[in-house]
Motif scaffolding. Structure first.
Motif, PDB file in Angstrom:
ATOM      1  N   ASN A  95       2.772   5.962  -2.384  1.00  7.87           N
ATOM      2  CA  ASN A  95       3.695   7.151  -2.767  1.00  7.87           C
ATOM      3  C   ASN A  95       3.947   7.183  -4.137  1.00  7.87           C
ATOM      4  O   ASN A  95       4.156   8.356  -4.658  1.00  7.87           O
ATOM      5  CB  ASN A  95       5.046   6.400  -2.214  1.00  7.87           C
ATOM      6  N   ARG A 145      -3.435  12.371  -1.246  1.00  7.05           N
ATOM      7  CA  ARG A 145      -3.926  11.323  -0.352  1.00  7.05           C
ATOM      8  C   ARG A 145      -5.440  11.700   0.005  1.00  7.05           C
ATOM      9  O   ARG A 145      -6.034  10.637  -0.004  1.00  7.05           O
ATOM     10  CB  ARG A 145      -2.974  11.221   0.966  1.00  7.05           C
ATOM     11  N   GLU A 169      -6.194   4.996   7.231  1.00 12.41           N
ATOM     12  CA  GLU A 169      -5.520   5.964   6.392  1.00 12.41           C
ATOM     13  C   GLU A 169      -6.473   7.238   5.896  1.00 12.41           C
ATOM     14  O   GLU A 169      -6.258   7.988   5.278  1.00 12.41           O
ATOM     15  CB  GLU A 169      -5.055   5.368   5.291  1.00 12.41           C
ATOM     16  N   MET A 218       1.093   9.675  -5.311  1.00  9.24           N
ATOM     17  CA  MET A 218       1.455  11.043  -4.910  1.00  9.24           C
ATOM     18  C   MET A 218       2.668  11.478  -5.833  1.00  9.24           C
ATOM     19  O   MET A 218       2.728  12.743  -5.961  1.00  9.24           O
ATOM     20  CB  MET A 218       1.938  11.209  -3.440  1.00  9.24           C
ATOM     21  N   MET A 225       0.802  -1.076  -0.002  1.00 11.21           N
ATOM     22  CA  MET A 225       0.046  -0.169  -0.027  1.00 11.21           C
ATOM     23  C   MET A 225       0.812   1.205  -0.056  1.00 11.21           C
ATOM     24  O   MET A 225       0.451   2.241  -0.843  1.00 11.21           O
ATOM     25  CB  MET A 225      -1.000   0.112   1.231  1.00 11.21           C
ATOM     26  N   GLU A 226       1.953   1.246   0.734  1.00 13.04           N
ATOM     27  CA  GLU A 226       2.818   2.294   0.842  1.00 13.04           C
ATOM     28  C   GLU A 226       3.347   2.695  -0.416  1.00 13.04           C
ATOM     29  O   GLU A 226       3.404   3.850  -1.081  1.00 13.04           O
ATOM     30  CB  GLU A 226       3.973   2.169   1.767  1.00 13.04           C
TER      31      GLU A 226
END
Lengths: 174, 129
Positions: A75, A84, A119, A78, A70-71
């Protein structure tokens, strides 16, 4: 229309119109995230949610986990202009296809839901759980997805070491 | 040998789940005082108000990234010598070089196992008890 297929441990990020990202899921989960303003989106495909509190895992093993997948996806989005706070999610997979896996699909689906809640990412659509394998297709630029239940069992591929990024996978034409 | 329990840590990552995972890993390693913030500006204000011994910060964050955060810490007269460990992606070699130039103490490439985090912390503090 271009098609990008991803497998476990991969992700694909797309900002161009008319590109389909697809994957096959058993107990794994695919998160399709998109920013409807920046018109960028992407899909990942992860094997497990997150390591247990007392679980000892290697860095290589960590690549299979959703918390890392997910990160990477967020990232990457973005970096392509997504915000986000504008992200929306479609979540698929988490089926309990193979008996004897201890409800791993259920755990994966729970992780995906919890992750989005933690999140603050709006979940626009889910098709999680059950006992069917799924084929997921996602148009990231358009923010549209569809899921087809696969009648025959499609087991998740065995874990393989994955070099991430680059995003995407094999490129095929319709 | 320093006691992990005596080291105050600030964890900075914009992803809630990642902060929770790092916090859990640190607690497993014996750290008792672990704080966390979702952004560098919030973390900077917090560590200025209540100093810590160790900052573990992600690089990839909006608003103020890990390098900007490191620079802000290093140029502060009070907290400038705080140990700073950066979390980076595997393809961020240039960022590691920039961080080294700014005085980062160590870095950890994501994804990482708790043992890797422990090793990097021990290279700075010595073997933890």
């Amino acid at each position: 229309m271009r098609r990008v297929s991803i497998v476990q441990g991969e992700n694909a990020i797309v900002a161009e119109p008319g590109v389909v990202v697809s994957t096959l899921l058993g107990s794994c989960v695919a998160a399709c995230l998109y920013d409807p303003v920046a018109k960028v989106g992407g899909m990942n495909h992860f094997l497990l949610g997150e390591p247990g509190a007392d679980q000892r895992v290697s860095a290589g093993d960590m690549q299979r986990y959703g918390v890392h997948a997910m990160e990477l996806l967020i990232n990457g989005l973005m970096a392509r202009g997504a915000m986000r706070t504008r992200l929306k999610a479609h979540l698929y997979g988490g089926g309990n296809i193979v008996s004897g896996l201890g409800g791993i699909g259920t755990a994966n689906a729970a992780f995906a839901r919890r992750f989005m809640a933690d999140e603050g990412i709006e979940v626009a659509h889910t098709d999680l759980g059950g006992t069917s394998a799924r084929k997921v297709e996602f148009l990231p630029h358009e923010g549209k997805s569809r899921c087809t239940k696969v009648a025959d069992r499609v087991p998740d591929r065995p874990p393989v070491p994955v070099n991430l990024p680059p995003a995407g996978g094999d490129l095929e034409l319709f | 040998m320093p006691a992990a329990a005596a080291i105050k840590v600030m964890v900075v990552d914009d992803q809630t789940s990642m902060r929770a995972m790092i916090r859990r890993a640190l607690q497993d390693l014996g750290f008792k005082d672990v704080r966390d913030k979702p952004s560098a500006p919030e973390a900077l204000a917090a560590v200025k108000a209540d100093r810590v011994h160790l900052i573990i910060s992600d690089y990839n964050m909006p608003e103020m990234d890990g390098l900007q955060f490191l620079e802000a810490v290093r140029t502060d007269a009070v907290i400038g010598k705080t140990v700073f460990i950066m979390l980076t992606g595997s393809s961020d070699k240039e960022i590691v070089q920039k961080a080294a130039a700014l005085g980062v103490n160590n870095y950890v490439v994501k994804p990482f196992a708790p043992a890797a985090l422990k090793e990097k912390i021990e290279r700075v503090f010595g073997e933890l008890t």
